[in-house]
Design a protein around this motif. Structure first.
Motif, PDB file in Angstrom:
ATOM      1  N   GLU A 227      -7.058  46.968 -13.830  1.00 33.59           N
ATOM      2  CA  GLU A 227      -6.479  47.365 -11.911  1.00 33.59           C
ATOM      3  C   GLU A 227      -6.338  45.907 -11.471  1.00 33.59           C
ATOM      4  N   ASN A 228      -5.873  46.433 -10.914  1.00 37.05           N
ATOM      5  CA  ASN A 228      -5.800  44.758  -9.991  1.00 37.05           C
ATOM      6  C   ASN A 228      -5.325  45.662  -7.604  1.00 37.05           C
ATOM      7  N   ASP A 229      -5.749  45.556  -6.883  1.00 30.28           N
ATOM      8  CA  ASP A 229      -5.795  46.388  -6.283  1.00 30.28           C
ATOM      9  C   ASP A 229      -4.673  45.230  -5.170  1.00 30.28           C
ATOM     10  N   SER A 230      -4.364  44.079  -5.717  1.00 30.22           N
ATOM     11  CA  SER A 230      -3.944  43.109  -4.657  1.00 30.22           C
ATOM     12  C   SER A 230      -2.798  42.898  -4.623  1.00 30.22           C
ATOM     13  N   TYR A 231      -2.198  42.852  -6.315  1.00 30.58           N
ATOM     14  CA  TYR A 231      -0.015  43.737  -6.248  1.00 30.58           C
ATOM     15  C   TYR A 231      -0.585  43.994  -7.997  1.00 30.58           C
TER      16      TYR A 231
ATOM     17  N   THR B  43       5.560  42.605 -16.416  1.00 31.64           N
ATOM     18  CA  THR B  43       5.798  41.802 -15.045  1.00 31.64           C
ATOM     19  C   THR B  43       5.484  43.033 -14.274  1.00 31.64           C
ATOM     20  N   SER B  44       4.954  42.254 -13.406  1.00 31.25           N
ATOM     21  CA  SER B  44       5.002  42.406 -12.199  1.00 31.25           C
ATOM     22  C   SER B  44       5.865  43.629 -11.255  1.00 31.25           C
ATOM     23  N   ASN B  45       5.043  43.703 -10.335  1.00 31.77           N
ATOM     24  CA  ASN B  45       6.587  44.531  -9.245  1.00 31.77           C
ATOM     25  C   ASN B  45       7.118  43.530  -8.109  1.00 31.77           C
ATOM     26  N   ARG B  46       8.050  43.699  -7.840  1.00 29.90           N
ATOM     27  CA  ARG B  46       8.244  42.365  -5.993  1.00 29.90           C
ATOM     28  C   ARG B  46       6.788  41.489  -5.392  1.00 29.90           C
ATOM     29  N   CYS B  47       6.590  40.687  -5.308  1.00 31.00           N
ATOM     30  CA  CYS B  47       5.830  40.417  -3.833  1.00 31.00           C
ATOM     31  C   CYS B  47       6.654  39.379  -3.467  1.00 31.00           C
ATOM     32  N   VAL B  48       6.216  39.740  -2.579  1.00 28.39           N
ATOM     33  CA  VAL B  48       7.172  39.088  -1.314  1.00 28.39           C
ATOM     34  C   VAL B  48       5.957  38.481  -0.619  1.00 28.39           C
TER      35      VAL B  48
ATOM     36  N   HIS C  55      -0.519  49.064  -9.795  1.00 30.99           N
ATOM     37  CA  HIS C  55      -1.891  48.497 -10.359  1.00 30.99           C
ATOM     38  C   HIS C  55      -3.056  48.791 -11.236  1.00 30.99           C
ATOM     39  N   ARG C  56      -2.411  49.295 -12.095  1.00 33.84           N
ATOM     40  CA  ARG C  56      -3.938  49.744 -12.920  1.00 33.84           C
ATOM     41  C   ARG C  56      -2.781  50.175 -14.862  1.00 33.84           C
ATOM     42  N   LEU C  57      -3.234  49.507 -15.744  1.00 29.98           N
ATOM     43  CA  LEU C  57      -2.937  49.535 -16.460  1.00 29.98           C
ATOM     44  C   LEU C  57      -3.620  50.493 -17.754  1.00 29.98           C
ATOM     45  N   TRP C  58      -3.488  51.190 -18.319  1.00 31.12           N
ATOM     46  CA  TRP C  58      -4.143  52.772 -19.215  1.00 31.12           C
ATOM     47  C   TRP C  58      -3.546  51.987 -21.006  1.00 31.12           C
ATOM     48  N   ARG C  59      -4.672  52.540 -21.727  1.00 34.26           N
ATOM     49  CA  ARG C  59      -4.198  52.874 -22.796  1.00 34.26           C
ATOM     50  C   ARG C  59      -4.075  53.961 -23.426  1.00 34.26           C
TER      51      ARG C  59
END
Length: 329
Positions: A30-34, A53-58, A311-315
């Motif tokens: 998980e990554n709460d920053s983006y 790939t991430s969502n849009r970062c501004v 913000h999270r990756l699940w298995r």
């Protein structure tokens, strides 16, 4: 951290076989920053890595970008390595060749939308393979799949324009087929609000395309618009492929069906508002993997699914006999 069996909802007894005797849901990173875990989901079996790939970062100046992350699944706990932002507004992707991946670059005001090749090893070089339809620039490529004959099929909605990083669209919302062997490119299907995810059935006789017109790029929602999956027959006329017999395969009751995949039994999986919904090849909703906000996902090995919810990756571990149609493992 694992989740209980309440994370799985059964609508049809056939889903029990897919789940297996002891399905699990495990938070890997998980990554709460983006929102690092948004789209793509490309599993590289040879190295046990995952590209997302991430969502849009501004940024502070209002510039939008997307980051590509390589997830090292062999590490315990797993580690995430940012690889590149060179592909403009990267989105969906797929394995391509022995040591590369193919990523849909949605483009920017200055850089073309198109199909980009990226190496899976450092320094993660990339190059544009196809960025126009006979000179007319694509809108903002979203998702891609590769046929066994080598042709590349992809969707091209207008989300980039609606979200402010692409110029006025020059093409309709369509599905395309590009043959890199001879350079031929064709529009294969139209009539969509916003074509999004795309995949083949295991025998490649059916093409599934999701239409996410329910929500536009500006975030507006209209309950009258499509949040559906359409199925087409892949037919051959005069030696060339056509998409025929368009039919409504399924409708998502919550949110939109975004990324879409099949398993080797022909069951259809799609990331919807409430998680990954699973339908039989006949369009019956079998069950759900309840992870709110999953847009995309991919199969790993022997019933593994890697699910992305911002913000999270699940298995997810399903029955060990379940195998994704894309890699067949």
């Amino acid at each position: 951290m694992s989740q209980p069996s309440s994370s799985f909802q059964i609508h049809d007894e056939r889903f029990q076989s897919i789940l297996g005797p002891a399905p699990t849901l495990q938070l890997l990173a998980e990554n709460d920053s983006y929102p690092f875990a948004h789209e793509a989901g490309i599993y590289v079996a040879a190295t046990n890595h995952l590209f997302i790939t991430s969502n849009r970062c501004v940024d502070t100046e209002g510039q939008q970008s997307v980051r590509i992350t390589r997830v090292h699944l062999n590490d315990s706990p797993v580690t995430c390595e940012e690889t590149s932002t060179a592909i403009p507004m990267a989105n969906g992707g797929i394995n391509y060749g022995d040591d590369g991946i193919l990523i849909c670059g949605q483009g920017s005001k200055a850089e073309p939308s198109g199909l980009y090749y990226m190496s899976t090893t450092a320094p993660y070089t990339s190059k544009l393979l196809k960025g126009d339809f006979y000179g007319r620039p694509f809108n903002s490529l979203n998702d891609v799949v590769v046929h066994s004959d080598g042709s590349i099929w992809f969707t091209d909605p207008i989300y980039g324009f609606e979200q402010g990083y692409r110029p006025t669209p020059s093409l309709p919302n369509q599905v395309y087929r590009w043959n890199p062997a001879n350079g031929n490119i064709r529009a294969m299907a139209d009539g969509f609000g916003r074509p999004n995810g795309i995949c083949f059935s295991p025998d490649e006789k059916t093409v599934y395309v999701t239409d996410t017109d329910w929500v536009h790029g500006d975030g507006s929602i209209d309950q009258q618009r499509a949040s559906s999956i359409y199925a087409f027959d892949l037919s051959i006329y005069h030696g060339e492929p056509f998409l025929t017999n368009r039919r409504l395969f399924a409708m998502a009751d919550t949110g939109i069906p975004d990324g879409i995949k099949c398993d080797l039994d022909g069951n259809v999986y799609s990331g919807c508002g409430d998680g990954i919904n699973v339908w039989s090849p006949g369009g019956v909703l079998l069950g759900r993997i309840l992870i709110e906000g999953v847009a995309n996902f991919c199969f790993g090995r022997n019933g593994e699914i890697f699910a992305l919810n911002e913000h999270r990756l699940w298995r997810v571990q399903l029955g060990g006999h379940v195998k994704g149609a894309l890699l067949g493992i």
